[in-house]
Design an enzyme around this catalytic site. Sequence first.
Site, PDB file in Angstrom:
ATOM      1  N   SER A  85       0.800  -1.220   0.000  1.00 61.98           N
ATOM      2  CA  SER A  85       0.000   0.000   0.000  1.00 61.98           C
ATOM      3  C   SER A  85       0.837   1.276   0.000  1.00 61.98           C
ATOM      4  O   SER A  85       0.315   2.369  -0.198  1.00 61.98           O
ATOM      5  CB  SER A  85      -0.930   0.023   1.220  1.00 61.98           C
ATOM      6  OG  SER A  85      -0.176   0.035   2.423  1.00 61.98           O
ATOM      7  N   GLY A  86       2.162   1.152   0.211  1.00 61.53           N
ATOM      8  CA  GLY A  86       3.027   2.329   0.261  1.00 61.53           C
ATOM      9  C   GLY A  86       3.420   2.831  -1.115  1.00 61.53           C
ATOM     10  O   GLY A  86       3.112   2.213  -2.145  1.00 61.53           O
TER      11      GLY A  86
ATOM     12  N   CYS B 258      17.602   6.302  -0.748  1.00 61.69           N
ATOM     13  CA  CYS B 258      17.588   7.125  -1.960  1.00 61.69           C
ATOM     14  C   CYS B 258      18.728   8.144  -1.963  1.00 61.69           C
ATOM     15  O   CYS B 258      19.461   8.265  -2.949  1.00 61.69           O
ATOM     16  CB  CYS B 258      16.229   7.805  -2.104  1.00 61.69           C
ATOM     17  SG  CYS B 258      15.658   8.702  -0.642  1.00 61.69           S
TER      18      CYS B 258
ATOM     19  N   ASN C 148      13.647   9.392  -6.626  1.00 68.92           N
ATOM     20  CA  ASN C 148      13.782   8.657  -5.368  1.00 68.92           C
ATOM     21  C   ASN C 148      12.885   7.431  -5.283  1.00 68.92           C
ATOM     22  O   ASN C 148      13.191   6.480  -4.551  1.00 68.92           O
ATOM     23  CB  ASN C 148      13.502   9.574  -4.172  1.00 68.92           C
ATOM     24  CG  ASN C 148      12.141  10.232  -4.250  1.00 68.92           C
ATOM     25  OD1 ASN C 148      11.898  11.064  -5.120  1.00 68.92           O
ATOM     26  ND2 ASN C 148      11.243   9.878  -3.344  1.00 68.92           N
TER      27      ASN C 148
END
Length: 351
Positions: free
Chosen positions: A10-11, A149, A318
């Site tokens: 879900s992220g 990142c 990122n």
Amino acid sequence: MIRAGVVGASGLAGGELIRLIVQHPELELTFLGGSSNIGRRPAELHPGLRRDLGLTVQPVTAEVAEQVDVLFLATPAPVSAELAELMADRVPAVIDLSGAFRIRTPDLHARWYPKVRRRTELADRFVYGVPELVADQLADAALISLPGCYATSMTLALAPLTMGLGLDLKTVVVDGKSGSSGGGLSLRTTDLHPLRNGAIAPYSPTGHRHAGEVRDFFERSKPGAVGSLSMSAYGVSHVRGLMTSSYVFTDEKTSQRDLHRAYVRFYRGKHFVRVRRHDETLIPVPDPQAVLGSNYCDVTVLYDEENSRIVVLAALDNLIKGAAGQAVQAANLRFSLPEETGLTMQPVMPA
């Protein structure tokens, strides 16, 4: 086909993983895992994903190992630490996108991740997965920890100096700027639109944990060395993309010409690192907007002769090169596929 599972579906990184996997010619998405969105379809969680995948988010149990060949953990670091313990030696390859296993040195890990408990012997088994620098180690790795990142940007910026030229970098000062997606979907007052829009927010002005992992990595990489490495991080108002500016001070002599040639030589044949001249395009590069939506990292090296200072600029998306795209790139190398498989999309500009 290589069966792939995504935990943390879900992220933001989880959604990008789903998008990349379903268009990958050699990966088949066979499992979606999570805890707070059990039973929901990907299209409910990510409006851009309308294709019916026949999957819903499910709890993660040991039985998941029977459904996947590679399991991507797009989960918070404490959750990744638990899941890696559960899945190690059950799944052929576990690729963790969190910070749970990035820092090998126990004391340094405890400093930057005090709430993440892990076994040292398990952490020692993880390969720090910068594909351009450790491709040979990824070929048979069972446990891969992807760099953060910012750390991806910094590591790719500095590696030609240390691992290529073997320079001893006395002092490195890094300025990092990232869009709001770098903070994920957690609701914080500082990320509300009235406060974030148009802002340059110094959220980590005196240090950032990604600098800790970069230092930890280079201490184990030869030749060359990094003495002091410090970082300040700022949030800016765009959604995705980041840039790091690394200011390098060394006693060793060099020149603009030699530095540019060294970077071109170091990254020759590395599909996703583009060594660029600062003034080669209509806008100065690197610029995050010139890589958005792609797995590229653009790098420019400059020499400030007056101050005996090397300046290295690096920009990437990122959520792609800094997360999901690099995860797929690592999986490609792990399963002996060309590393650009499923990642040939070009940047989207303007975005």
